[in-house]
Design an enzyme around this catalytic site. Structure first.
Site, PDB file in Angstrom:
ATOM      1  N   LYS A 149      38.080  38.328  38.288  1.00 47.95           N
ATOM      2  CA  LYS A 149      38.464  37.373  38.191  1.00 47.95           C
ATOM      3  C   LYS A 149      36.979  37.462  39.103  1.00 47.95           C
ATOM      4  O   LYS A 149      36.156  38.272  39.572  1.00 47.95           O
ATOM      5  CB  LYS A 149      40.064  36.789  39.088  1.00 47.95           C
ATOM      6  CG  LYS A 149      40.575  36.415  38.299  1.00 47.95           C
ATOM      7  CD  LYS A 149      41.756  35.406  38.629  1.00 47.95           C
ATOM      8  CE  LYS A 149      43.536  35.413  38.086  1.00 47.95           C
ATOM      9  NZ  LYS A 149      43.992  35.331  38.580  1.00 47.95           N
ATOM     10  N   ARG A 155      49.618  41.894  38.322  1.00 50.62           N
ATOM     11  CA  ARG A 155      49.216  41.788  36.582  1.00 50.62           C
ATOM     12  C   ARG A 155      48.066  42.631  36.681  1.00 50.62           C
ATOM     13  O   ARG A 155      46.688  42.082  37.247  1.00 50.62           O
ATOM     14  CB  ARG A 155      49.380  40.212  36.639  1.00 50.62           C
ATOM     15  CG  ARG A 155      48.817  40.237  35.269  1.00 50.62           C
ATOM     16  CD  ARG A 155      49.256  38.119  35.288  1.00 50.62           C
ATOM     17  NE  ARG A 155      49.627  37.354  33.915  1.00 50.62           N
ATOM     18  CZ  ARG A 155      48.323  37.666  33.173  1.00 50.62           C
ATOM     19  NH1 ARG A 155      46.745  37.636  34.518  1.00 50.62           N
ATOM     20  NH2 ARG A 155      48.209  37.074  31.886  1.00 50.62           N
TER      21      ARG A 155
END
Length: 269
Positions: free
Chosen positions: A215, A248
């Protein structure tokens, strides 16, 4: 802590950390290396299982800030193409969508987990999820996905998510604290605050999803694009893993290796 069962697999409650591999059928993704066209989904899913994934999370819309929007009809077409490849495969499948129309289409396929970044804030979506009897991953969302700002606000909103699930009759629930640049108000510092306080979300009493893979807040720190954030992602995963029940990830093999090392170290203490 409550546990959750996904296709016969226990999540939380002292079970091993589960690995969720990302299958991204959206070419608009912030990480271009994660894109999988619908016709290749079956092979990609089996490759992820071989690498150590417990479940694959199939999505067809990028929700990253600034991503190119698509219609609900386009999302349905993409995700149904992908899910048709997995029907009857035996692979544990999660679907990543926030629209009830898309979820309704997904429920015609062989799926085992629902991943809702809107945190069950849409009553129609929550009813569909409840009627399916499937467990749900629900992200910290007040009005917009990932809108709480700061640890305490996130804890409050996760409490609201739990109440929505309870009111709808959803029993299997996994919480996602929504680390990431979800709204314009979110800052680099906000994401790091959530990471530093990640263990506090366990107090909600439900399994916790760690979803930080490649991210932007990681990229902001190290000054690297998404394609070059694996090492930093693994470093942060290692620090937060003891407070996570599912991870994840775009990078299943590397994440599975990191999880095995950390779990072995803890067993040896």
């Amino acid at each position: 802590m409550q546990s959750c069962t996904v296709k016969g697999m226990t999540v939380g409650g002292g079970a091993p950390v589960r690995i969720m591999g990302i299958i991204n059928c959206s070419p608009e993704s912030f990480f271009s290396g994660s894109y999988v066209p619908g016709c290749a989904v079956r092979d990609h899913a089996f490759a992820m299982i071989d690498e150590g994934a417990d479940i694959v999370d199939v999505g067809a819309r990028s929700t990253a800030p600034g991503s190119v929007p698509i219609t609900v009809a386009e999302e349905i077409e993409r995700i149904e193409t992908a899910l048709a490849e997995l029907d009857g495969s035996g692979v544990a499948v999660s679907v990543d969508t926030m629209y009830p129309e898309v979820l309704d289409a997904c429920l015609r396929h062989d799926i085992h987990l629902i991943n809702d970044i809107s945190g069950l804030s849409n009553p129609a979506y929550a009813r569909l999820a409840a009627d399916s009897d499937l467990p749900v991953v629900a992200m910290a969302t007040g009005r917009l996905p990932g809108d709480p700002k700061g640890t305490e606000a996130t804890r409050v909103v996760l409490g609201q998510v739990i109440e929505r699930a309870r009111a709808a009759g959803i029993e299997g629930l996994i919480l996602d604290p929504a680390v990431g640049r979800w709204t314009p108000e979110r800052t680099y510092a906000d994401d790091w605050e959530l990471c530093r306080n990640f263990g506090r979300f366990k107090a909600a009493g439900h399994p916790i999803l760690l979803a930080i893979s490649r991210k932007s807040f990681i990229g902001d720190l190290i000054g690297r694009p998404s394609e070059e954030r694996l090492a930093a992602t693994l470093a942060l995963t290692a620090r937060l893993l003891t407070d996570a029940d599912m991870v994840r990830t775009h990078d299943v093999a590397a994440t599975r290796d990191a999880v095995r090392v950390i779990e072995h170290m803890e067993q040896s203490l």
